[in-house]
Scaffold this motif. Structure first.
Motif, short mmCIF file in Angstrom:
data_model
loop_
_atom_site.label_atom_id
_atom_site.label_comp_id
_atom_site.label_asym_id
_atom_site.label_seq_id
_atom_site.Cartn_x
_atom_site.Cartn_y
_atom_site.Cartn_z
N ASP A 68 -2.65 -16.15 5.07
CA ASP A 68 -2.37 -17.54 5.41
C ASP A 68 -3.37 -17.75 6.23
N ILE A 69 -3.82 -16.86 7.55
CA ILE A 69 -4.36 -16.50 8.41
C ILE A 69 -5.50 -16.69 8.41
N ILE A 70 -5.62 -15.41 7.36
CA ILE A 70 -7.01 -15.57 6.76
C ILE A 70 -7.83 -16.87 6.41
N ALA A 71 -7.36 -17.29 5.52
CA ALA A 71 -6.95 -18.82 4.58
C ALA A 71 -8.03 -20.14 5.66
N ARG A 72 -7.06 -19.80 7.12
CA ARG A 72 -7.54 -20.82 7.69
C ARG A 72 -8.67 -20.68 8.73
N CYS A 73 -9.02 -19.16 8.95
CA CYS A 73 -10.01 -18.94 9.80
C CYS A 73 -11.06 -18.53 8.76
N PRO A 74 -12.24 -18.45 8.25
CA PRO A 74 -12.85 -17.81 6.83
C PRO A 74 -13.82 -17.48 7.25
N ASN A 75 -14.04 -17.32 8.70
CA ASN A 75 -15.63 -16.63 9.58
C ASN A 75 -15.41 -15.80 10.24
N ILE A 76 -13.72 -15.26 10.13
CA ILE A 76 -12.83 -14.00 10.78
C ILE A 76 -13.50 -12.85 10.65
N GLU A 77 -13.62 -12.25 11.62
CA GLU A 77 -14.03 -11.16 10.64
C GLU A 77 -12.15 -9.66 10.46
N VAL A 78 -12.28 -9.34 9.88
CA VAL A 78 -11.37 -8.98 9.38
C VAL A 78 -10.90 -7.31 9.42
N ASN A 79 -10.52 -6.82 10.83
CA ASN A 79 -10.95 -5.00 10.60
C ASN A 79 -9.27 -4.49 9.49
N THR A 80 -9.52 -3.71 9.16
CA THR A 80 -8.36 -3.19 8.61
C THR A 80 -9.05 -1.29 7.82
N GLY A 81 -7.11 -0.37 7.70
CA GLY A 81 -7.48 0.83 7.53
C GLY A 81 -6.45 1.45 7.64
N PRO A 82 -6.41 3.13 7.16
CA PRO A 82 -4.82 3.67 6.76
C PRO A 82 -3.87 2.78 8.02
N ARG A 83 -2.55 2.73 7.45
CA ARG A 83 -1.44 2.87 8.45
C ARG A 83 -1.32 3.83 9.25
N GLU A 84 -1.93 4.81 9.12
CA GLU A 84 -1.61 5.77 10.82
C GLU A 84 -2.76 5.68 11.28
N LEU A 85 -4.00 5.57 10.54
CA LEU A 85 -4.76 5.07 12.38
C LEU A 85 -5.00 4.05 12.63
N LEU A 86 -4.38 2.82 12.48
CA LEU A 86 -4.04 2.05 12.79
C LEU A 86 -2.16 2.39 14.05
N ALA A 87 -1.47 3.48 14.22
CA ALA A 87 -0.80 3.72 14.45
C ALA A 87 -1.74 4.32 15.29
N SER A 88 -2.01 4.72 15.65
CA SER A 88 -3.13 5.45 16.55
C SER A 88 -4.02 5.16 17.28
N ILE A 89 -4.00 3.88 16.79
CA ILE A 89 -5.33 3.09 17.45
C ILE A 89 -4.19 2.14 18.72
N THR A 90 -3.52 1.91 18.25
CA THR A 90 -2.38 0.56 18.90
C THR A 90 -1.08 1.49 19.51
N GLY A 91 -1.24 2.36 19.04
CA GLY A 91 0.29 3.02 20.28
C GLY A 91 1.12 3.18 19.15
N TYR A 92 1.24 2.87 18.42
CA TYR A 92 2.69 2.49 17.35
C TYR A 92 2.05 1.98 16.32
N THR A 93 3.44 1.78 15.07
CA THR A 93 3.14 1.35 14.04
C THR A 93 3.43 0.14 14.45
N LEU A 94 2.11 -0.87 12.99
CA LEU A 94 2.14 -2.33 13.65
C LEU A 94 3.64 -2.94 12.29
N THR A 95 4.12 -2.86 12.99
CA THR A 95 5.82 -3.05 11.82
C THR A 95 5.15 -5.14 11.75
#
Length: 264
Positions: A68-95
């Protein structure tokens, strides 16, 4: 959509490598950014009119919690990747699943925050992000109309402060108080400093609740309010304690003060 394969991908620098000070961008405040975490908090920010810039989430959330957030913001850049990589980026699992970089708004003028307010809080020198977030959450829940922070206080749009506040930093008008508390007298407020002194009155003193416009001043976690601030306040108040306990955590004390001194 942008698929991330490395923690060094420049597209996600805002999430992975920029410090809070760099995000805030004091040199060019109009280019400042803050990070909102969790779909619920992001929705509150969007409803309050904040501008989204980019999103970071696991792929499963693109059609799930973030859909629903992406639908509200159609021009927003969405960055995605494997769970383990995102955890290494943020320092914790994106619960909570989703992070959103958003444009930092221009601070409101003091007069605008105070214009129609009956109860405001002044946060003087509080630097703990958890306490800042908790104070905002209590302020929103208990009828505080505005929040003023001294420059020595923590930024309310710090990532952890936003998270702890559950997005209430977007619901209560706030700004920085660059002058002394005597400025508030010129705006029609009486001031009450929360402090333990020989002449402090109990917080349920009827004179406090009877004030039509009241500014509640909360001090630092350790040392409390400066003596000069206490001396300049119209009232000094304390929360009665039992078992020889001398004080509460500033966030807990703020919640008690907001409830007792609320608009009646």
């Amino acid at each position: 959509m942008h698929v991330i394969n490395s923690i060094d991908d420049p597209a996600i620098a805002v999430f992975s490598s920029l410090t809070e000070a760099q995000l805030r961008n004091r040199i060019e405040p109009t280019k400042g950014i803050f990070i909102a975490e969790s779909p619920k908090v992001i929705r509150v920010a969007l409803d309050a009119g904040y501008e989204p810039l980019s999103l970071l989430c696991e792929e499963r959330h693109i059609t799930g919690d973030a859909a629903d957030i992406i639908a509200r913001c159609p021009n927003i850049e969405v960055n995605t990747g494997p769970r383990e990589l995102l955890a290494s980026i943020t320092g914790y699992t994106l619960t909570r699943g989703v992070l959103c970089a958003m444009r930092r708004p221009t601070p409101l003028p003091l007069e605008v925050v105070c214009q129609n307010a009956q109860r405001i809080v002044v946060i003087d020198g509080v630097v703990d992000t958890t306490n800042i977030g908790a104070i905002f959450r209590s302020a929103a829940a208990l009828g505080i109309d505005g929040v003023l922070l001294t420059p020595s206080s923590c930024d309310p749009l710090n990532r952890r402060a936003v998270r702890v506040s559950m997005g209430t930093v977007f619901l209560v008008a706030w700004t920085w108080l660059n002058g002394g508390i005597e400025t508030l007298g010129n705006l029609g407020f009486r001031t009450v400093a929360m402090a333990l002194t020989d002449n402090s009155v109990p917080i349920d003193d009827p004179r406090l609740a009877a004030e039509p416009r009241l500014a509640i001043i909360m001090g630092t976690e350790g040392d409390g309010l400066p003596h000069s601030t206490i001396a300049a306040a119209d009232y000094v108040a304390r929360i009665p304690m039992h078992h020889n306990v001398d004080s509460l955590n500033v966030a807990a004390a703020a919640a008690v003060a907001f409830w007792e001194l609320r608009k009646k």
